[in-house]
Design an enzyme around this catalytic site. Structure first.
Site, short mmCIF file in Angstrom:
data_model
loop_
_atom_site.label_atom_id
_atom_site.label_comp_id
_atom_site.label_asym_id
_atom_site.label_seq_id
_atom_site.Cartn_x
_atom_site.Cartn_y
_atom_site.Cartn_z
N LYS A 1 0.84 -1.21 0.00
CA LYS A 1 0.00 0.00 0.00
C LYS A 1 0.87 1.25 0.00
O LYS A 1 0.61 2.21 -0.74
CB LYS A 1 -0.93 -0.02 1.22
CG LYS A 1 -2.06 -1.03 1.06
CD LYS A 1 -2.82 -1.32 2.35
CE LYS A 1 -3.82 -2.46 2.09
NZ LYS A 1 -4.55 -2.90 3.27
N ASP B 1 -11.17 2.44 3.79
CA ASP B 1 -11.50 1.01 3.74
C ASP B 1 -13.02 0.81 3.65
O ASP B 1 -13.49 -0.30 3.42
CB ASP B 1 -10.97 0.30 5.00
CG ASP B 1 -9.94 -0.76 4.68
OD1 ASP B 1 -9.72 -1.03 3.48
OD2 ASP B 1 -9.37 -1.33 5.63
N GLN C 1 -4.80 -1.53 9.46
CA GLN C 1 -4.72 -2.86 8.84
C GLN C 1 -5.34 -3.91 9.77
O GLN C 1 -5.00 -3.99 10.95
CB GLN C 1 -3.24 -3.19 8.57
CG GLN C 1 -3.03 -4.50 7.85
CD GLN C 1 -3.56 -4.49 6.42
OE1 GLN C 1 -3.48 -3.48 5.71
NE2 GLN C 1 -4.14 -5.60 6.00
#
Ligand code: NDP
Length: 298
Positions: A55, A122, A99
């Site tokens: 990422k 997200d 994460q």
């Protein structure tokens, strides 16, 4: 026997990343706006470390501002929430991603709900999930967004198609089903209690597998000519006993790819399909968030 057309996630993801990079360059030049992504990694999970590195690399390559915060696995909930709060307030950051999964002892839901919904790239915050369910502009989870881009590239208009999504997670199954519904598909969501799953799958013009069970979906579950999107990422030992004995593993999806390719019209490989779209869509979401925060897009 005819073979399914491979849906090439690698090429489509590369193109999407190039489009994002071009948009970042325009935002910088015309508005002095550099989209910024902050990723928080808690603990040492090896798969998470690989994802987080990727990422960071891809956001830098797209010209974005990118920071990674690494916290120890024994960080307290309060300290993690304080980090999220700091990023929520940072004007250089437009996307905040924690994460997952988090190490045991940390409350994932509370952490996600602490992220400013405008920066929730997200798309997991209840505000974004609710807005998606109501068909309002939202930040959409990256993997489902990637699946929809692959489907539109492959089939064009999806209106009226029968879609079956196997899996009902908040991360993948439910948002994909919402997006397919928004695209005017007739959507069935199947799960572990679904009766006669093969028959349900055989109804699908679009079959999305998001289960987490290696090669569960067989050729005779697939309607001839259907588009099959395999979200699954499963690590399994090699069949070759030498490689298996050496502890080597390979990635497979939730679909028995080889046999399914002889029936489906279109299919995503694993690896090389959906997985590559996820990071590209994270970059896209960060640009969307930056534009909305700056008032350049509603
Ligand atoms: P979850 O474990 O959260 O959800 C799995 C879903 O599959 C559940 O809804 C479960 O049903 C259903 N299920 C489990 N077993 C069966 C069965 N035998 N028959 C029918 N349905 C079943 O997984 P995720 O949604 O998070 O992930 C799914 C897969 O996608 C995983 O392989 C994961 O690694 C992969 N993934 C890939 C990403 C990418 O970038 N390509 C990103 C995220 C995930 P129930 O609700 O009834 O328990």
């Amino acid at each position: 026997m005819s073979q399914a057309q491979i849906i090439d996630g690698k090429t489509i993801a590369e193109r999407l990343r190039a489009e994002v990079a071009a948009e970042v360059a325009i935002l910088k030049a015309e508005h002095g706006l550099q989209p910024g992504l902050a990723v928080v990694l808690v603990g040492e999970d090896p798969a998470s470390q690989v994802y987080v590195r990727s990422k960071g690399e891809h956001s830098n390559a797209a010209g974005m501002h990118s920071v990674t915060h690494r916290l120890p696995a024994d960080v307290s909930q309060a300290d993690l929430l304080a980090m999220v709060d700091q990023l929520n307030r940072d004007p250089a950051i437009h996307g905040v991603l924690v994460q997952l999964p988090l190490p045991k002892g940390l409350d994932e839901k509370a952490v996600i709900e602490a992220i400013n919904p405008a920066k929730d790239v997200d798309g997991l915050h209840v505000v974004n999930a609710g807005r998606l369910a109501q068909g309002l502009p939202s930040l959409v989870p990256c993997t489902p967004l990637g699946c929809m881009i692959l489907l539109r590239e492959t089939l064009g208009d999806l209106s009226g198609k029968r879609a079956v999504v196997v899996g009902r997670s908040v991360l993948v199954g439910k948002p994909i089903a919402q997006l397919l519904l928004q695209a005017d598909c007739t959507v069935t969501i199947a799960h572990s209690r679904t009766q006669d799953l093969p028959a349900v799958c055989r109804e699908a013009d679009i079959l999305v597998a998001a289960v987490g069970r290696p090669q569960m979906i067989k050729a005779d579950w697939i309607k001839p000519g259907a588009a099959v999107i395999d979200v699954g990422i499963n690590r399994v030992p090699f069949r070759d006993p030498v490689k298996a004995a050496a502890g080597k593993t390979k990635l497979v999806g939730d679909v028995a790819y080889k046999e399914a390719s002889a029936v489906a019209g279109y299919i995503t490989p694993v690896p090389g399909g959906v997985g590559l779209m996820t990071v590209a869509c994270l970059l896209k979401n960060t640009v969307t968030a930056a534009k909305r925060i700056a008032g350049l897009e509603t």
